[in-house]
Design a protein around this motif. Sequence first.
Motif, mmCIF file in Angstrom:
data_model
loop_
_atom_site.group_PDB
_atom_site.id
_atom_site.type_symbol
_atom_site.label_atom_id
_atom_site.label_comp_id
_atom_site.label_asym_id
_atom_site.label_seq_id
_atom_site.Cartn_x
_atom_site.Cartn_y
_atom_site.Cartn_z
ATOM 1 N N VAL A 104 12.929 4.987 2.664
ATOM 2 C CA VAL A 104 13.329 5.292 4.040
ATOM 3 C C VAL A 104 12.310 6.223 4.699
ATOM 4 C CG1 VAL A 104 15.171 6.314 5.449
ATOM 5 C CG2 VAL A 104 15.750 5.105 3.328
ATOM 6 N N GLU A 105 11.849 5.837 5.889
ATOM 7 C CA GLU A 105 10.819 6.638 6.579
ATOM 8 C C GLU A 105 11.168 6.742 8.074
ATOM 9 O OE1 GLU A 105 8.033 8.523 5.840
ATOM 10 O OE2 GLU A 105 8.134 8.803 8.006
ATOM 11 N N MET A 106 11.101 7.964 8.572
ATOM 12 C CA MET A 106 11.432 8.204 9.979
ATOM 13 C C MET A 106 10.351 7.663 10.922
ATOM 14 S SD MET A 106 12.507 11.937 11.258
ATOM 15 C CE MET A 106 10.920 12.490 11.840
ATOM 16 N N MET A 107 9.080 7.681 10.440
ATOM 17 C CA MET A 107 7.964 7.263 11.288
ATOM 18 C C MET A 107 7.815 5.732 11.239
ATOM 19 S SD MET A 107 7.102 10.185 12.417
ATOM 20 C CE MET A 107 5.467 10.148 13.142
ATOM 21 N N PRO A 108 6.937 5.157 12.111
ATOM 22 C CA PRO A 108 6.850 3.690 12.175
ATOM 23 C C PRO A 108 6.139 3.022 10.990
ATOM 24 C CG PRO A 108 5.993 4.711 14.184
ATOM 25 C CD PRO A 108 6.193 5.808 13.200
ATOM 26 N N GLN A 109 5.468 3.776 10.121
ATOM 27 C CA GLN A 109 4.761 3.146 8.999
ATOM 28 C C GLN A 109 4.881 3.987 7.728
ATOM 29 O OE1 GLN A 109 0.470 3.395 10.297
ATOM 30 N NE2 GLN A 109 0.357 4.839 8.598
ATOM 31 N N VAL A 110 4.640 3.345 6.581
ATOM 32 C CA VAL A 110 4.575 4.129 5.346
ATOM 33 C C VAL A 110 3.292 4.965 5.411
ATOM 34 C CG1 VAL A 110 5.867 2.456 3.969
ATOM 35 C CG2 VAL A 110 3.374 2.324 4.010
ATOM 36 N N LEU A 111 3.205 6.011 4.609
ATOM 37 C CA LEU A 111 2.058 6.931 4.593
ATOM 38 C C LEU A 111 1.676 7.384 6.009
ATOM 39 C CD1 LEU A 111 0.022 5.009 1.879
ATOM 40 C CD2 LEU A 111 1.202 7.184 1.572
ATOM 41 N N PRO A 112 2.625 7.908 6.775
ATOM 42 C CA PRO A 112 2.332 8.254 8.172
ATOM 43 C C PRO A 112 1.223 9.284 8.336
ATOM 44 C CG PRO A 112 4.478 9.114 7.505
ATOM 45 C CD PRO A 112 4.002 8.231 6.398
ATOM 46 N N ALA A 113 1.007 10.142 7.338
ATOM 47 C CA ALA A 113 -0.032 11.170 7.464
ATOM 48 C C ALA A 113 -1.418 10.535 7.512
ATOM 49 C CB ALA A 113 0.051 12.147 6.303
ATOM 50 N N PHE A 114 -1.542 9.302 7.032
ATOM 51 C CA PHE A 114 -2.859 8.660 7.002
ATOM 52 C C PHE A 114 -3.181 7.939 8.308
ATOM 53 C CE2 PHE A 114 -2.068 9.807 2.758
ATOM 54 C CZ PHE A 114 -3.305 10.072 2.225
ATOM 55 N N ALA A 115 -2.120 7.574 9.033
ATOM 56 C CA ALA A 115 -2.284 6.968 10.358
ATOM 57 C C ALA A 115 -3.331 5.870 10.391
ATOM 58 C CB ALA A 115 -2.605 8.054 11.391
ATOM 59 N N ARG A 116 -3.480 5.162 9.295
ATOM 60 C CA ARG A 116 -4.445 4.060 9.276
ATOM 61 C C ARG A 116 -3.772 2.857 8.631
ATOM 62 N NH1 ARG A 116 -7.653 8.323 8.059
ATOM 63 N NH2 ARG A 116 -9.465 8.621 9.397
ATOM 64 N N GLU A 117 -3.756 1.757 9.386
ATOM 65 C CA GLU A 117 -3.041 0.589 8.880
ATOM 66 C C GLU A 117 -3.724 -0.009 7.663
ATOM 67 O OE1 GLU A 117 -2.522 -1.932 12.199
ATOM 68 O OE2 GLU A 117 -0.820 -0.750 12.948
ATOM 69 N N ASN A 118 -5.068 0.183 7.544
ATOM 70 C CA ASN A 118 -5.751 -0.416 6.392
ATOM 71 C C ASN A 118 -5.367 0.239 5.081
ATOM 72 O OD1 ASN A 118 -7.130 1.863 7.064
ATOM 73 N ND2 ASN A 118 -9.181 1.001 6.799
ATOM 74 N N LEU A 119 -4.681 1.391 5.139
ATOM 75 C CA LEU A 119 -4.132 1.970 3.917
ATOM 76 C C LEU A 119 -2.646 1.634 3.820
ATOM 77 C CD1 LEU A 119 -4.402 3.758 1.421
ATOM 78 C CD2 LEU A 119 -3.742 5.674 2.830
ATOM 79 N N ALA A 120 -1.929 1.821 4.924
ATOM 80 C CA ALA A 120 -0.477 1.612 4.901
ATOM 81 C C ALA A 120 -0.130 0.164 4.571
ATOM 82 C CB ALA A 120 0.117 2.011 6.250
ATOM 83 N N ASN A 121 -0.878 -0.799 5.155
ATOM 84 C CA ASN A 121 -0.510 -2.207 4.973
ATOM 85 C C ASN A 121 -0.572 -2.681 3.522
ATOM 86 O OD1 ASN A 121 0.187 -2.478 7.583
ATOM 87 N ND2 ASN A 121 -1.702 -3.482 8.240
#
Length: 345
Positions: free
Chosen positions: A179-196
Motif C-alpha cells: 500500500v502506497e499513498m503516492m502515485p508510484q512505488v519507490l516515490p523517493a526516486f521519482a523516476r519511472e525507469n526504476l519504479a516500473n
Amino acid sequence: MKVLIVGCGFAGLEAAKELRKRSRELEIAMIDRRTRFEYLAALPEILSAKVSPAELSADLNKFAAKINAEFINAEVVAIDFTAKIVKIGTAEREIPYDYLVLSVGAEQTFFGIPGAEEHSYSVNTLDGARSTKETLDTLDPTKKINVAVIGAGLTGVEVAGELVVYFEAKGASARICLVEMMPQVLPAFARENLANPVRKNLTGRGVEILTETAVQEVGDDAILFAGGAKFQYDIIIWTAGIKPNTLLQILDLPKEKGWLKVDSDLRVPGHEAIFAIGDTAYFESDKGRSGQNVEEAEGQGKVAAENIIRALKGERLKSYRPKNTIQNPRALISLGADKAVIFFA
Ligand SMILES: Cc1cc2nc3c(=O)[nH]c(=O)nc-3n(C[C@H](O)[C@H](O)[C@H](O)COP(=O)(O)OP(=O)(O)OC[C@H]3O[C@@H](n4cnc5c(N)ncnc54)[C@H](O)[C@@H]3O)c2cc1C
C-alpha cells in the motif's frame, strides 16, 4: 583529549574507526543503548530466512576493544553543552567530553494514524524483524493469509519481495498487498525507469500494489483506507516513514523539521565541538540534501572524524560533499528470490 560518540550505527562506527586510524593517542568513548550493531539495510531478508538475526548484528564491545576505545552500554537522556557532559541511564552517571559526535539515527513513525502502531509489525530493528518473522510463522498455512505492507519505499518493496519467497517456501496461499499513498512505488526516486521494473517484478510474482491509497485507521482486524475501502488483515508490516530520534527533542540545538542542522563541515551551528552525522543530521549543500542512507551515514562519519583531527591541529576543516542525495538518490534494492535492482543517477 576525549571524543565521545553517541550512537553506534553506521555513522558512529565509521567515525570511531576513522578517528583511531588518524590518531593513536586520542581517547575515544562510544555510547549505545544496544550492545550490538544492527545492519538495518538487510533486516527485510530475515523474513525469508535468507539471513539469520545473528548474521546481521555485531558485538559493540568487541568492536571498541579492537580500536582501543571505551564502549558504554547506556541510553543517553540529556546533554549539558556548557559543562560538556553527557548524562546516561537515570542521569546518575555523567560522561565528560571535549568533542561530541551525535549519531543517534532515526525512529519509525506511524504519523499518528489511529491503531497503526498498536496493530503493526515492523522490520526497522532486529527485534522487530525477529518478532515479525515469528508472527508470520504462527499464521495457519491451510487458510488464505492476508498481509498488508504499508509504504512502498525501499523497505516496503524489499519486504514484499521477501514475503513472496517466504510464503512460497511455506506452501501457503497469501494475498500480499503493498500500500502506497503516492502515485508510484519507490516515490523517493521519482523516476519511472526504476519504479516500473520493480512494480513489474512484484506484480508478476503475485503482489497486489495499491498506489494513491492512504491508511486512515487500523482496527483489530481491518485497515480503513481514506475513501472508505477496507482490507481485512492477518498481519500488517509497517514500512512507511521515519522521524527524528526522540532525544533530539530535548536538545537545545538548531534543527530543521526536527533533524539536527549542520554546517558544511558537519558541525552543529554555534557549537564548535559538536558534530552531527548520519540520519540524525540535516545536511544541505549546492550538491543537494544528504539522503538518509548508509552511504551518507558512513561518508559523514569519515569526514566528521577527519575534521575533529583537523580542529585539534588548528587546521581548516573540510567541507562534506554528499553523494547519495534526496535530489539524486541511488540504491541497490533486493527483491528476494536472488533478484535485485541497482540504481545509479
Ligand atoms: C529496515 C531498513 C532498511 C534499510 N535499507 C537501507 C538500504 O537498503 N540502503 C541504505 O543505504 N539504507 C537503508 N536504510 C537506512 C539506513 O539503515 C540508515 O540510513 C542508517 O542506519 C543510518 O545510520 P546512523 O548511524 O545514522 O543510524 P543507525 O544506524 O540507526 O544507528 C543509530 C544508533 O544510535 C543508537 N541510539 C539511538 N538513540 C540513542 C540514545 N538515546 N542513547 C544511546 N544510543 C542511542 C541506536 O541504538 C543505534 O545503534 C534502511 C533502514 C531500515 C530501518
